[in-house]
Enzyme design. Structure first.
Site, PDB file in Angstrom:
ATOM      1  N   ASP A 110       0.827  -1.216   0.000  1.00  0.00           N
ATOM      2  CA  ASP A 110       0.000   0.000   0.000  1.00  0.00           C
ATOM      3  C   ASP A 110       0.861   1.265   0.000  1.00  0.00           C
ATOM      4  OD1 ASP A 110       0.886  -0.850   2.545  1.00  0.00           O
ATOM      5  OD2 ASP A 110      -0.454   0.572   3.514  1.00  0.00           O
ATOM      6  N   GLU A 111       0.268   2.327  -0.462  1.00  0.00           N
ATOM      7  CA  GLU A 111       0.811   3.686  -0.316  1.00  0.00           C
ATOM      8  C   GLU A 111       2.296   3.797  -0.669  1.00  0.00           C
ATOM      9  OE1 GLU A 111      -1.951   5.545   3.172  1.00  0.00           O
ATOM     10  OE2 GLU A 111      -0.513   4.048   3.829  1.00  0.00           O
TER      11      GLU A 111
HETATM   12  C1  ACM Z   1      -3.713   1.159   4.459  1.00  0.00           C
HETATM   13  O1  ACM Z   1      -4.592   1.615   5.199  1.00  0.00           O
HETATM   14  N1  ACM Z   1      -2.687   1.904   4.135  1.00  0.00           N
HETATM   15  C2  ACM Z   1      -3.783  -0.187   3.938  1.00  0.00           C
END
Ligand code: ACM
Length: 525
Positions: free
Chosen positions: A337-338
């Site tokens: 993620d991110e």
């Molecule tokens: C997330 O909340 N960055 C998966």
């Protein structure tokens, strides 16, 4: 062996029945359908009589599968801690035995789902049928909830816990029902994690995802790369001392969870959220990302592994290999993620290479929804949190999706403007909003059969001990248990909130801290 145990069951039942005939107990009329069970079973039928749990009760189990005896022992321990009664498991029947709880391995076609169970409660016996020990364990949680808080001391010369008679037929809606603990932003001790597992088990969850690494800390010993914990483990949000699990401690958590039929899913978040790893071993760091330093703030999106270096993948082969070797469950979560400091082409290259490493170590890859941008095997699982288009892309690829929409399931969101702890970037999530949604229709166009299940993640930027953790998790976690297990037609807030209110004695007995929202009329003394 199985015949021996069935014969024993019949013999004991006869003895029990004959003896009870001599001293008939006059139970008050009962209603099994009125017991505030969570999650609500598929079908409950009352027969109005009762089973009296007392010192003359014994537990017997099938002995074909050793797991059944363990489930019987678990039930016995729980009866002891709730009532003080010692109920023997599979021990000789001489003397005082009058009533019997029999946990039976059955190959009935009605028990096709591995977590399905049936309970038949009569005056002299409780029969719990399941195909697997996991199913028997889920049924035992129902039995625990059926035992009243208080004994009736007037029916016989001994205290008796009156369990309404009838029949329960049950099985889960989703195969995956989980929660996540972020032990990276703040570290939580083995004991704190075990207590959380106990709560998960009581409400029939079957998965705990551990977010083991992030920018602020690395929390699992890797023997071939010791600086990950020496350097990367020594910090956390807010400047505390951090911490990490040795492999022995991790194995202890895994075994404790396995005894409760809960699978641990380890997560090493990458290629972003990797500051603590790159601080420990600077060669991992991508020149495009911020230079690693000890981070105790709450920012995201500034760190990245270097997707172009072979040495990064050799390192990851070691890390994934060591963790996979001590993780019996089928999944390995790679985060993903991110990764805002990773070029898109590098990100895709990285995820596709890491998928191969995870598969080499015989695990099924899970990653946050961004990983759907890569070209992945249909066996990999997409963990939806914010972008419906990625969930849809995953389904088109034939992949399964875990539902954790931030606006509904993020346990770190504040309940309301007055609740302590938590963040609010995905909004407030009051206890009713957490419950009143349908994982099967939340993403428009996502086929039901693509949904593996539901998970409630608890990120830990604002919480640093078990009491604060529980404040955010409870009572919302209990609602996710029902969303994951019960058929959609049983999901009704007004009915649920009454049953939720009735969880107070359990929460108090377990010393679980919960947010006493005004939306629920709590059953306090
Ligand atoms: C997330 O909340 N960055 C998966």
């Amino acid at each position: 062996m199985i015949y021996r145990s069935i014969l024993l069951f019949v013999a004991v039942l006869c003895t029990a029945a004959c003896q009870t005939e001599k001293k008939e107990i006059n139970f008050p009329k009962t209603d099994l359908t009125g017991v505030p069970l969570i999650p609500k079973p598929i079908k409950t039928i009352s027969t109005g009589s009762a089973f009296g749990l007392d010192a003359k009760t014994a537990i017997f189990t099938s002995n074909k599968d050793a797991g059944f005896e363990k489930v019987g022992e678990f039930l016995s321990e729980q009866i002891k801690s709730k009532t003080g009664l010692h109920v023997a498991v599979n021990s000789s029947t001489e003397g005082t035995l009058e009533r019997l709880i029999y946990i039976n391995q059955s190959d009935s076609v009605d028990l096709e789902n591995p977590e399905a169970y049936q309970i038949y409660i009569k005056k002299d016996s409780i029969l719990l049928n399941a195909k697997t020990a996991a199913g028997a364990f889920r049924g035992v949680q129902t039995l625990r909830q059926l035992i009243p808080e208080k004994s009736n001391d007037t029916l016989t010369d001994q205290p008796m816990w009156v369990i309404p008679s009838g029949k329960i037929i049950d099985a889960p809606k989703f195969e995956y029902r989980g929660s996540m603990l972020d032990v990276a932003r703040h570290f939580f001790t083995v004991e704190e994690v075990k207590k959380y597992i106990d709560g998960l088990a009581y409400y029939k969850f079957n998965t705990l995802h551990l977010h083991l690494s992030d920018d602020q800390g690395w929390r699992i010993e890797i023997k071939s790369w010791p600086k990950l914990t020496e350097i990367g483990g020594a910090s956390e949000v807010g400047g505390g001392e951090g911490g990490f699990y040795t492999q022995e401690q991790y194995k202890d958590i895994v075994a404790y969870a396995a005894d409760r039929h809960i699978t641990i899913i380890p997560e090493i978040d990458m290629p972003g959220h990797t500051n603590a790893a790159s601080l420990s071993y600077p060669f991992l760091h991508s020149a495009n990302a911020e230079t690693p330093r000890v981070r105790t703030d709450m920012k995201v999106g500034y760190s990245s592994f270097d997707a172009k270096k072979d040495t990064v993948y050799s390192f990851l082969d070691d890390v994934v290999g060591e963790i996979a070797a001590i993780t019996p469950g089928p999944y390995f979560h790679i985060g993903g993620d991110e990764s805002h400091a990773t070029k898109k082409s590098d990100y895709i290259l990285f995820i596709e290479k890491v998928e191969k490493i995870v598969r080499k170590h015989n695990k099924r890859m899970v990653g946050w929804n961004e990983i759907a941008q890569a070209n992945l095997s249909s066996g990999s699982v997409i963990h939806f949190w914010n972008k419906p288009e990625y969930a849809l892309k995953a389904a088109e690829n034939g992949s399964k999706v875990i539902m954790s929409p931030a606006k509904k399931t993020y346990l770190d969101m504040k309940y309301d403007s007055i609740s302590e702890y938590g963040l609010d970037w995905a909004g407030h999530i009051p206890v009713d909003i957490a419950y009143k949604w349908d994982p099967e229709t939340y993403v428009d166009g996502l086929p039901k059969q693509s949904i593996l299940g539901i998970e409630a993640p608890l990120w830990s930027e604002t919480i640093s001990n078990g009491t604060e953790l529980e404040y955010l998790a409870f009572p919302r976690l209990i609602g996710y248990a029902e969303l994951g297990w019960s058929p959609s037609e049983h999901l009704d807030w007004n009915d649920y909130k009454e049953r939720l209110a009735a969880q107070v004695p359990y929460l108090e007995a377990m010393q679980i801290n919960y947010y006493p929202t005004k939306l629920v009329d709590w059953n306090k003394e």
